[in-house]
Scaffold this motif. Structure first.
Motif, PDB file in Angstrom:
ATOM      1  N   ALA A  79       9.033   8.375  -6.792  1.00 24.27           N
ATOM      2  CA  ALA A  79       8.542   7.072  -6.281  1.00 24.27           C
ATOM      3  C   ALA A  79       9.006   5.941  -7.199  1.00 24.27           C
ATOM      4  CB  ALA A  79       7.084   7.313  -5.707  1.00 24.27           C
ATOM      5  N   VAL A  80       8.741   5.976  -8.426  1.00 20.09           N
ATOM      6  CA  VAL A  80       8.755   4.665  -9.279  1.00 20.09           C
ATOM      7  C   VAL A  80      10.493   4.436  -9.229  1.00 20.09           C
ATOM      8  CG1 VAL A  80       8.714   3.862 -11.636  1.00 20.09           C
ATOM      9  CG2 VAL A  80       7.046   5.223 -10.709  1.00 20.09           C
ATOM     10  N   TRP A  98       0.736  -1.225  -0.129  1.00 19.22           N
ATOM     11  CA  TRP A  98       0.133  -0.119   0.070  1.00 19.22           C
ATOM     12  C   TRP A  98       0.805   1.256   0.235  1.00 19.22           C
ATOM     13  CZ3 TRP A  98      -5.019   0.029  -0.609  1.00 19.22           C
ATOM     14  CH2 TRP A  98      -5.809  -1.027  -0.516  1.00 19.22           C
ATOM     15  N   VAL A  99       1.772   1.055   0.862  1.00 14.35           N
ATOM     16  CA  VAL A  99       2.795   2.460   0.895  1.00 14.35           C
ATOM     17  C   VAL A  99       3.249   2.871  -0.435  1.00 14.35           C
ATOM     18  CG1 VAL A  99       5.038   3.230   1.867  1.00 14.35           C
ATOM     19  CG2 VAL A  99       3.323   1.864   3.261  1.00 14.35           C
ATOM     20  N   TRP A 100       3.737   1.965  -1.522  1.00 12.64           N
ATOM     21  CA  TRP A 100       4.599   2.527  -2.526  1.00 12.64           C
ATOM     22  C   TRP A 100       3.468   3.083  -3.497  1.00 12.64           C
ATOM     23  CZ3 TRP A 100       9.241   3.437  -2.993  1.00 12.64           C
ATOM     24  CH2 TRP A 100      10.342   2.657  -2.363  1.00 12.64           C
ATOM     25  N   PRO A 101       2.403   2.576  -3.795  1.00  9.86           N
ATOM     26  CA  PRO A 101       1.561   3.522  -4.306  1.00  9.86           C
ATOM     27  C   PRO A 101       0.902   4.754  -4.121  1.00  9.86           C
ATOM     28  CG  PRO A 101       0.712   0.832  -4.686  1.00  9.86           C
ATOM     29  CD  PRO A 101       1.717   1.270  -3.587  1.00  9.86           C
ATOM     30  N   ILE A 102       0.925   4.798  -2.957  1.00  7.94           N
ATOM     31  CA  ILE A 102       0.405   5.978  -2.161  1.00  7.94           C
ATOM     32  C   ILE A 102       1.552   6.896  -2.257  1.00  7.94           C
ATOM     33  CG2 ILE A 102      -0.189   6.916   0.103  1.00  7.94           C
ATOM     34  CD1 ILE A 102      -1.898   4.503   0.777  1.00  7.94           C
ATOM     35  N   THR A 103       2.728   6.577  -1.791  1.00 12.73           N
ATOM     36  CA  THR A 103       3.580   7.360  -2.001  1.00 12.73           C
ATOM     37  C   THR A 103       3.821   7.813  -3.548  1.00 12.73           C
ATOM     38  OG1 THR A 103       4.981   6.365  -0.421  1.00 12.73           O
ATOM     39  CG2 THR A 103       6.362   7.630  -1.972  1.00 12.73           C
TER      40      THR A 103
END
Length: 64
Positions: A52-53, A39-44
């Motif tokens: 972020a990518v 969840w953290v990576w897409p929200i970031t």
């Protein structure tokens, strides 16, 4: 719409595309070791966009 509104719409679109890109990569078979990071990576990516990518492929995907 003034130039600042156009830039903000572009930034939101780029963030959404980056979040979708990371979420699809996680669902395609690269889940994280800690479930919360799924969840953290897409929200970031929603606010950091391409940065972020870059971080996800540099550090996050290596932990899978």
């Amino acid at each position: 719409m003034d130039w600042l509104g156009i830039i903000s719409v572009i930034a939101l679109a780029v963030g959404g595309i980056c979040a979708l890109w990371i979420a699809l990569d996680i669902m395609a078979g690269h889940p994280q070791q800690m479930w919360i990071m799924n969840w953290v990576w897409p929200i970031t990516a929603l606010y950091a966009g391409p940065l972020a990518v870059w971080g996800y492929y540099g550090a996050g995907r290596l932990s899978t």
